[in-house]
Design an enzyme around this catalytic site. Structure first.
Site: not given
Ligand code: ACM
Length: 266
Positions: A40, A111, A145
């Site tokens: 990330e 995300k 993540c």
């Protein structure tokens, strides 16, 4: 199908995208792979203190210089690459992942579940989890993540047909690597979690990252797990078609046995 997948782990230098891209390029030089997953925010680092730092490193797609660099790199090594980056789109910033393919096609994931101070700097993703096509037509799903904390992320990707979950990460909590075994097992998909290493300090802000990048098979078994500090890239050959086998026993399937009408999922 024989398919080589790779996980890269390293420590980026904060706010040095060109330098980090050069380091990644040299790590990937000569690599024989079909799909490579990077961390990330792989170009910028993570511990932002001010929005102008994000602005300095954020890129718009497709005109971003580093994005185009990754497109060229993907073509030259003939591998799909998934990497995390700060994206600028109109007046918003997203913590995004890009899939770039050797044929020039690409896809962006923004995300959805932002962690802690990320909420100060980024907007949360505005498109649902979806499947993307990587080299050789393999179906991948991108999540980033902290998305791991929500089983719906991997489940959505698997139900949409993902064979491999590509999971760029900057992990700070101790549970994800073990939890991803369950994400792979309950969905019968491969997963590649690429993490970063090291401690990043920006003024009063400090963050330690847990490393242990890994590649898991469709039963949640570890094919590759790095240690918490090493930098490097590891590859393994898999057969993505194994992800279409959802059977647990002769009469049980992790998908066909689902009972959505019995679940409470508001
Ligand atoms: C995280 O989502 N980077 C902890």
């Amino acid at each position: 199908m024989k398919y080589i997948v790779s996980v890269l782990q390293y420590k980026p230098e904060f706010l040095m995208p060109q330098k980090n891209f050069a380091k990644i390029s040299s790590m990937l030089k000569g690599l024989k792979s079909d799909l490579i997953v990077l961390p990330e925010l792989a170009l910028s680092g993570y511990v932002f203190a001010h929005q102008d730092e994000v602005d300095k490193v954020a890129e718009s797609i497709p005109e971003g210089e580093i994005f185009q660099g990754f497109q060229a790199l993907s073509k030259s090594i003939d591998s799909s690459i998934v990497y995390g980056f700060a994206e600028k789109a109109k007046d918003k910033y997203y913590n995004s992942a890009a899939l770039v393919n050797p044929d020039g096609s690409y896809k962006i994931y923004r995300k959805i579940h932002l962690y802690f101070r990320e909420k100060l700097f980024f907007s949360s993703g505005n498109s649902p989890f979806s499947v993307s096509i990587a080299k050789k037509g393999v179906k991948i799903g991108m999540m980033i993540c902290f998305d791991w904390q929500f089983p719906e992320s991997a489940r959505s990707l698997a139900l949409r047909g993902a064979q491999i979950i590509c999971h760029p990460s900057n992990l700070v909590l101790p549970w994800c690597q073990e939890a991803m075994k369950t994400r792979s097992l309950e969905n019968r998909v491969f997963s590649i979690t690429s993490n970063r290493t090291g401690t990043e300090i920006n003024g009063e802000h400090r963050q330690y990252f847990t490393g242990k990048g890994q590649i898991l098979d469709t039963k949640g078994e570890i094919l590759i797990r790095m240690n918490d500090t090493e930098e490097g890239i590891y590859s393994v050959e898999i057969d993505p078609e194994l992800a279409s086998d959802k059977q647990v026993s002769e009469v049980n399937s992790v998908f066909a046995d689902r009972r959505p009408s019995m679940y409470y999922l508001p």
